[in-house]
Design a protein around this motif. Structure first.
Motif, mmCIF file in Angstrom:
data_model
loop_
_atom_site.group_PDB
_atom_site.id
_atom_site.type_symbol
_atom_site.label_atom_id
_atom_site.label_comp_id
_atom_site.label_asym_id
_atom_site.label_seq_id
_atom_site.Cartn_x
_atom_site.Cartn_y
_atom_site.Cartn_z
ATOM 1 N N VAL A 40 57.424 -15.536 14.473
ATOM 2 C CA VAL A 40 58.472 -14.337 14.861
ATOM 3 C C VAL A 40 57.615 -13.465 15.910
ATOM 4 O O VAL A 40 56.526 -13.132 15.780
ATOM 5 C CB VAL A 40 58.960 -13.437 13.846
ATOM 6 N N THR A 41 58.281 -13.294 17.079
ATOM 7 C CA THR A 41 57.565 -12.291 18.122
ATOM 8 C C THR A 41 58.619 -11.177 18.296
ATOM 9 O O THR A 41 59.708 -11.597 18.685
ATOM 10 C CB THR A 41 57.554 -13.028 19.320
ATOM 11 N N MET A 42 58.094 -9.828 18.114
ATOM 12 C CA MET A 42 58.920 -8.906 18.296
ATOM 13 C C MET A 42 58.339 -7.914 19.610
ATOM 14 O O MET A 42 57.209 -7.532 19.726
ATOM 15 C CB MET A 42 58.661 -7.752 17.289
ATOM 16 N N LYS A 43 59.415 -7.824 20.563
ATOM 17 C CA LYS A 43 58.908 -6.911 21.672
ATOM 18 C C LYS A 43 59.232 -5.622 21.380
ATOM 19 O O LYS A 43 60.066 -5.402 20.547
ATOM 20 C CB LYS A 43 59.965 -7.205 22.884
ATOM 21 N N CYS A 44 58.611 -4.559 21.757
ATOM 22 C CA CYS A 44 58.666 -3.077 21.748
ATOM 23 C C CYS A 44 59.772 -2.424 22.853
ATOM 24 O O CYS A 44 59.589 -1.977 23.562
ATOM 25 C CB CYS A 44 57.303 -2.351 21.854
ATOM 26 N N ASP A 50 51.740 -4.739 28.674
ATOM 27 C CA ASP A 50 50.344 -4.134 28.567
ATOM 28 C C ASP A 50 50.485 -2.599 27.991
ATOM 29 O O ASP A 50 49.347 -1.884 28.201
ATOM 30 C CB ASP A 50 49.582 -4.196 29.804
ATOM 31 N N ALA A 51 51.581 -2.176 27.732
ATOM 32 C CA ALA A 51 51.471 -0.974 27.098
ATOM 33 C C ALA A 51 50.916 -0.610 25.834
ATOM 34 O O ALA A 51 50.746 -1.681 25.021
ATOM 35 C CB ALA A 51 53.183 -0.368 26.859
ATOM 36 N N ALA A 52 50.240 0.521 25.541
ATOM 37 C CA ALA A 52 49.706 1.052 24.317
ATOM 38 C C ALA A 52 50.663 1.225 23.459
ATOM 39 O O ALA A 52 51.515 2.210 23.359
ATOM 40 C CB ALA A 52 48.735 1.920 24.263
ATOM 41 N N ASN A 68 49.981 -9.254 20.419
ATOM 42 C CA ASN A 68 49.717 -9.634 21.681
ATOM 43 C C ASN A 68 50.128 -8.682 22.709
ATOM 44 O O ASN A 68 51.308 -8.829 23.099
ATOM 45 C CB ASN A 68 50.340 -11.237 21.701
ATOM 46 N N GLY A 69 49.185 -7.991 23.260
ATOM 47 C CA GLY A 69 49.796 -6.781 24.242
ATOM 48 C C GLY A 69 50.419 -6.044 23.217
ATOM 49 O O GLY A 69 50.088 -5.484 22.131
ATOM 50 N N SER A 70 51.848 -5.786 23.580
ATOM 51 C CA SER A 70 52.429 -4.821 22.871
ATOM 52 C C SER A 70 53.470 -5.505 21.897
ATOM 53 O O SER A 70 54.286 -5.186 21.558
ATOM 54 C CB SER A 70 53.488 -4.013 23.777
ATOM 55 N N TYR A 71 53.301 -6.934 22.056
ATOM 56 C CA TYR A 71 54.312 -7.745 21.261
ATOM 57 C C TYR A 71 53.603 -7.896 19.739
ATOM 58 O O TYR A 71 52.530 -7.952 19.609
ATOM 59 C CB TYR A 71 54.606 -9.196 22.051
ATOM 60 N N LEU A 72 54.529 -7.994 18.871
ATOM 61 C CA LEU A 72 54.084 -8.039 17.506
ATOM 62 C C LEU A 72 54.330 -9.810 17.248
ATOM 63 O O LEU A 72 55.430 -10.163 17.417
ATOM 64 C CB LEU A 72 54.742 -7.238 16.402
ATOM 65 N N ILE A 73 53.393 -10.280 16.766
ATOM 66 C CA ILE A 73 53.423 -11.482 16.394
ATOM 67 C C ILE A 73 53.297 -11.994 14.821
ATOM 68 O O ILE A 73 52.182 -11.744 14.310
ATOM 69 C CB ILE A 73 52.326 -12.505 16.963
ATOM 70 N N LEU A 74 54.261 -12.483 14.244
ATOM 71 C CA LEU A 74 54.358 -12.692 12.865
ATOM 72 C C LEU A 74 54.340 -14.357 12.790
ATOM 73 O O LEU A 74 55.227 -15.025 13.168
ATOM 74 C CB LEU A 74 55.350 -12.100 11.900
ATOM 75 N N LYS A 75 53.219 -14.763 12.234
ATOM 76 C CA LYS A 75 53.315 -16.445 12.017
ATOM 77 C C LYS A 75 53.681 -16.740 10.652
ATOM 78 O O LYS A 75 53.135 -16.042 9.687
ATOM 79 C CB LYS A 75 51.960 -16.967 12.496
ATOM 80 N N ASN A 76 54.310 -17.856 10.813
ATOM 81 C CA ASN A 76 54.935 -18.572 9.343
ATOM 82 C C ASN A 76 55.225 -17.538 8.119
ATOM 83 O O ASN A 76 54.779 -17.054 7.237
ATOM 84 C CB ASN A 76 53.815 -19.284 8.925
ATOM 85 N N VAL A 77 56.454 -16.713 8.665
ATOM 86 C CA VAL A 77 57.073 -15.493 7.916
ATOM 87 C C VAL A 77 57.287 -16.044 6.490
ATOM 88 O O VAL A 77 57.892 -17.323 6.295
ATOM 89 C CB VAL A 77 58.053 -14.872 8.502
ATOM 90 N N ASP A 78 57.092 -15.095 5.521
ATOM 91 C CA ASP A 78 57.610 -15.529 4.312
ATOM 92 C C ASP A 78 58.348 -14.279 3.797
ATOM 93 O O ASP A 78 58.539 -13.301 4.402
ATOM 94 C CB ASP A 78 56.598 -15.780 3.468
ATOM 95 N N LEU A 79 59.189 -14.496 2.580
ATOM 96 C CA LEU A 79 60.128 -13.485 1.946
ATOM 97 C C LEU A 79 59.598 -11.990 1.956
ATOM 98 O O LEU A 79 60.044 -11.095 1.904
ATOM 99 C CB LEU A 79 60.607 -13.922 0.562
ATOM 100 N N THR A 80 58.077 -12.022 1.643
ATOM 101 C CA THR A 80 57.480 -10.640 1.731
ATOM 102 C C THR A 80 57.503 -10.009 2.571
ATOM 103 O O THR A 80 56.939 -8.840 2.698
ATOM 104 C CB THR A 80 56.044 -10.771 0.968
ATOM 105 N N GLN A 81 57.595 -10.550 3.908
ATOM 106 C CA GLN A 81 57.240 -9.926 4.973
ATOM 107 C C GLN A 81 58.944 -9.386 5.529
ATOM 108 O O GLN A 81 59.117 -8.864 6.668
ATOM 109 C CB GLN A 81 56.892 -10.713 6.347
#
Lengths: 362, 195
Positions: A40-44, A50-52, A68-81
Motif C-alpha cells: 500500500v502506498t499512501m500519498k500525503c 519531497d515535502a517534509a 519514500n519521500g512524503s509517501y508512506l509505503i506499507l508492504k505486505n499488509v496484514d490485519l494488524t495494520q
C-alpha cells in the motif's frame, strides 16, 4: 491589580484550541480497503513528494524507514495494520491527509441453505461466509420460480436469513435462489436449485415427556407435540420416529408412528434408565427433522416389602409409584441379587449389623 | 341436499376419502418407481428440465387452501381423465417403438394406467355422492397426438410422469381437506357451492 492567573489560563486554552484546529484543518479523511498481503502506498494529500511530513498510525509516529519521500509505503499488509493513518506537514503540524485503512479479503463463495419448516406457508433461506473478510459485506438474494421473481423478506434477526411465501403449491417448476455477497475488495455468489418438496423439513417435536406406567415395570409412556412452527398439522399431518435405549447400551430401538403424538414402550428393561428422542416428517414429502431434545425416564419398579424384626424401624407406607427414589434398604438387600432363602437370611443379617454400627457411631 | 348430508352419506364420504388417500399414496409411490424406470430405459438425465408440456394438466395451483370441495374434485377428475389418455398414448408409442422387447417399462406403464383409471372412477363416485355427478366425457375428443421426434416424445413422457407424481401428492392433500370439511359447513373449503 487584576489577578494574572485567569488570564494566563485563557491564553493557554486559546493556544491549545488553535493548535488543535490547525492540526485538524484541511483534513482529507476517508476509508481505504486493501487486501491482506498487498503493498500500500499512501500519498500525503496534495503535498509534493519531497515535502517534509510526519505520518502517524493510530496516533503513533511511523518510523521514517517506511517513507519514500512524503509517501508512506506499507508492504505486505496484514490485519494488524488496520487503523487510522494521518499525515502532518513537517514544521506546522497541519493535518494534510487522513485515512482509515481496513485490511481484509474479498468474499469466498458463501454457504447458502434453504428449508421449509412451515409447509405449505413458505420457506426460508439462510447464509454465511465460510471465512471472515474483516471488512463490511453486503448480501443480495434473488429467488426465481419459473419466470417469476419472488420477494424474500429479510429477517430483522438474524440478519442472514429471509423468508419466501409460497404463491403456488404442487408445482413441478424448480426454485432458483442466488446469493451474491459483495465487499470493497470483490464479490462472490452461489446458487441453489430445488423443487418445492425437496426442502421440506419440519422442526423437531416439542414438549417430549416420558413417564413410567404404574404397576408396569417394562413400560414407558411417551408423548410429544407437533412443532409449533408447523402451521396446519390437520391438513398436513406429520409422522414420527421414536428412538429409545437404556443408558447402559449403545443400540437404539426405533419405532415409526404414522399418527398420534404418543406411544407406549412395552419392552423396556426393568429398572433401567432410558433416553428417548422423537423426530418428525411430513406424511408425504420432504425429510425427517432433527431429533428432539432427549428425555430420560425409568420404568416403574415395585417397592420391596419390609420383613418385621426387632431392629425394624417404623414402616413407612409411601404411595409413590415413582421408581426414581428406591428406599435405601434395597441397596443392601436387592431382590434382584437374591438366589435362594439362605442368601436372604445372610443378606438381612448383614443389614442389621450395619444398622447397629450406624446407631453406635452416629 | 338432504341425501348428501345424511349420516350414511357422511360416513360413505369419509370412507371414500380414506380409500382415495390410500389409492393416491400407492399411485404416487408407483409413479415414482415408474419415473426411475422410464429415465433409465429411455436414456434420459433424471435432472433434465422439461418445459411445460402441452395438454398435460398442471398440478400447481394458487390459493389452494381457498378451494371448495367441489372445485377440488372437479379439477382432480379432469386431470386424471387427461392422464388416462396421455398414459394410453405413451403405452401405444412404447409398444410401436419396441414391440415386446421391453416389457418392464411397458408393464409399469400399464400398471400406473390402471391405477389412474381406478382413481378417476373413485373421484366420480365422490362426485356422485355429492349428488352433483361427474361431468360427462362423451363427445369429448381425445387431444391429438403431437407429431414429435423420438427424443421429444421421450421428454414429453418425462414431463407427463413428473406432473402425474405431483398430482398424486395434491390428490392426497385434497382428499384430506375433503375429509376434514363437514357437510353443510359454511366455511370456505366446503363441499357444496351455490350454482
Amino acid at each position: 491589580m487584576a489577578n494574572p492567573v485567569p488570564s494566563a489560563c485563557c491564553v493557554v486554552l486559546a493556544a491549545v484550541v488553535v493548535v488543535y484546529a490547525q492540526r485538524h484543518s484541511q483534513q482529507d479523511s476517508h476509508i481505504q480497503y486493501e487486501r491482506v498481503g498487498a503493498d500500500v502506498t499512501m500519498k500525503c494529500g496534495s503535498m509534493d513528494w519531497d515535502a517534509a511530513v510526519t505520518w502517524t498510525a493510530n496516533g503513533t509516529d511511523i518510523d521514517e524507514s517506511h517513507l519514500n519521500g512524503s509517501y508512506l509505503i506499507l508492504k505486505n499488509v496484514d490485519l494488524t495494520q488496520s487503523g487510522q493513518y494521518s499525515c502532518y506537514e513537517g514544521s506546522s503540524w497541519h493535518l494534510k491527509y487522513q485515512t482509515y485503512l481496513r485490511v481484509g479479503t474479498p468474499p469466498k463463495e458463501p454457504v447458502l441453505m434453504c428449508r421449509s419448516n412451515s409447509y405449505p406457508k413458505g420457506f426460508y433461506c439462510s447464509w454465511h461466509l465460510p471465512t471472515p473478510t474483516y471488512i463490511p459485506n453486503s448480501f443480495n438474494i434473488s429467488v426465481i420460480h419459473g419466470t417469476k421473481e419472488m420477494v424474500c423478506e429479510k429477517d430483522v434477526f438474524p440478519k442472514n436469513r429471509c423468508h419466501i411465501k409460497y404463491l403456488q403449491l404442487f408445482s413441478t417448476v424448480k426454485y432458483k435462489v442466488t446469493l451474491t455477497v459483495t465487499n470493497a475488495l470483490g464479490k462472490n455468489s452461489t446458487t441453489l436449485t430445488f423443487d418445492e418438496v425437496a426442502i421440506v423439513k419440519p422442526d423437531p417435536p416439542e414438549s417430549v415427556v416420558a413417564k413410567p406406567v404404574p404397576n408396569n415395570p417394562r413400560r414407558l409412556e411417551v408423548s410429544w407435540q407437533n412443532p409449533s412452527s408447523w402451521p396446519d398439522p390437520e391438513s398436513f399431518p406429520l409422522k414420527f420416529f421414536l428412538r429409545y435405549r437404556p443408558l447402559i447400551l449403545d443400540q437404539w430401538q426405533h419405532v415409526e408412528l404414522s399418527d398420534g403424538t404418543s406411544h407406549t414402550i412395552t419392552d423396556a428393561y426393568a429398572g433401567k434408565e432410558y433416553i428417548i428422542q422423537v423426530a418428525a416428517k411430513d406424511n408425504d414429502i420432504g425429510t425427517w427433522s432433527d431429533w428432539s431434545v432427549a428425555v430420560h425416564a425409568t420404568p416403574w419398579t415395585e417397592e420391596p416389602k419390609h420383613l418385621t424384626t426387632e431392629a425394624q424401624v417404623t414402616e413407612t407406607t409411601s404411595a409413590s409409584t415413582s421408581s426414581f427414589m428406591p428406599p435405601p434398604t434395597t441397596k443392601i438387600c436387592d431382590k434382584g441379587a437374591v438366589v435362594g432363602s439362605g442368601a436372604v437370611a445372610v443378606c438381612w443379617t448383614a443389614g442389621l449389623v450395619l444398622a447397629a454400627y450406624g446407631v453406635l457411631f452416629i | 341436499m338432504a341425501a348428501a348430508d345424511s349420516p350414511s352419506a357422511a360416513l360413505r364420504r369419509r370412507d371414500l376419502c380414506s380409500r382415495g388417500i390410500r389409492l393416491a399414496g400407492k399411485m404416487r409411490a408407483d409413479v415414482i418407481d415408474l419415473l426411475d424406470t422410464y429415465v433409465e430405459r429411455q436414456g434420459l438425465d433424471a435432472s433434465a428440465s422439461v418445459a411445460a408440456v402441452e395438454g398435460v394438466p398442471v398440478a400447481a395451483v394458487e390459493r389452494w387452501d381457498e378451494q371448495t370441495g367441489t372445485q377440488r374434485l372437479l379439477e382432480n377428475l379432469a386431470a386424471y381423465r387427461a392422464f388416462r389418455v396421455l398414459l394410453a398414448q405413451m403405452l401405444e408409442e412404447h409398444r410401436e417403438q419396441l414391440g415386446e422387447a421391453d416389457t418392464t417399462l411397458g408393464r409399469a406403464l400399464a400398471a400406473v394406467l390402471l391405477q389412474v383409471s381406478a382413481f378417476a372412477y373413485h373421484l366420480e363416485e365422490l362426485l356422485r355422492l355429492e349428488s352433483r355427478g361427474p361431468p360427462s366425457e362423451e363427445g369429448a375428443a381425445p387431444p391429438p397426438v403431437p407429431q414429435l421426434g423420438l427424443f421429444e416424445r421421450k421428454l414429453r413422457g418425462l414431463g407427463v410422469l413428473r406432473e402425474l407424481a405431483q398430482w398424486a401428492v395434491r390428490s392426497v392433500r385434497d382428499l384430506r381437506q375433503l375429509a376434514k370439511a363437514s357437510p353443510g359447513s359454511s366455511s370456505a373449503p366446503g363441499w357444496a357451492e351455490s350454482p
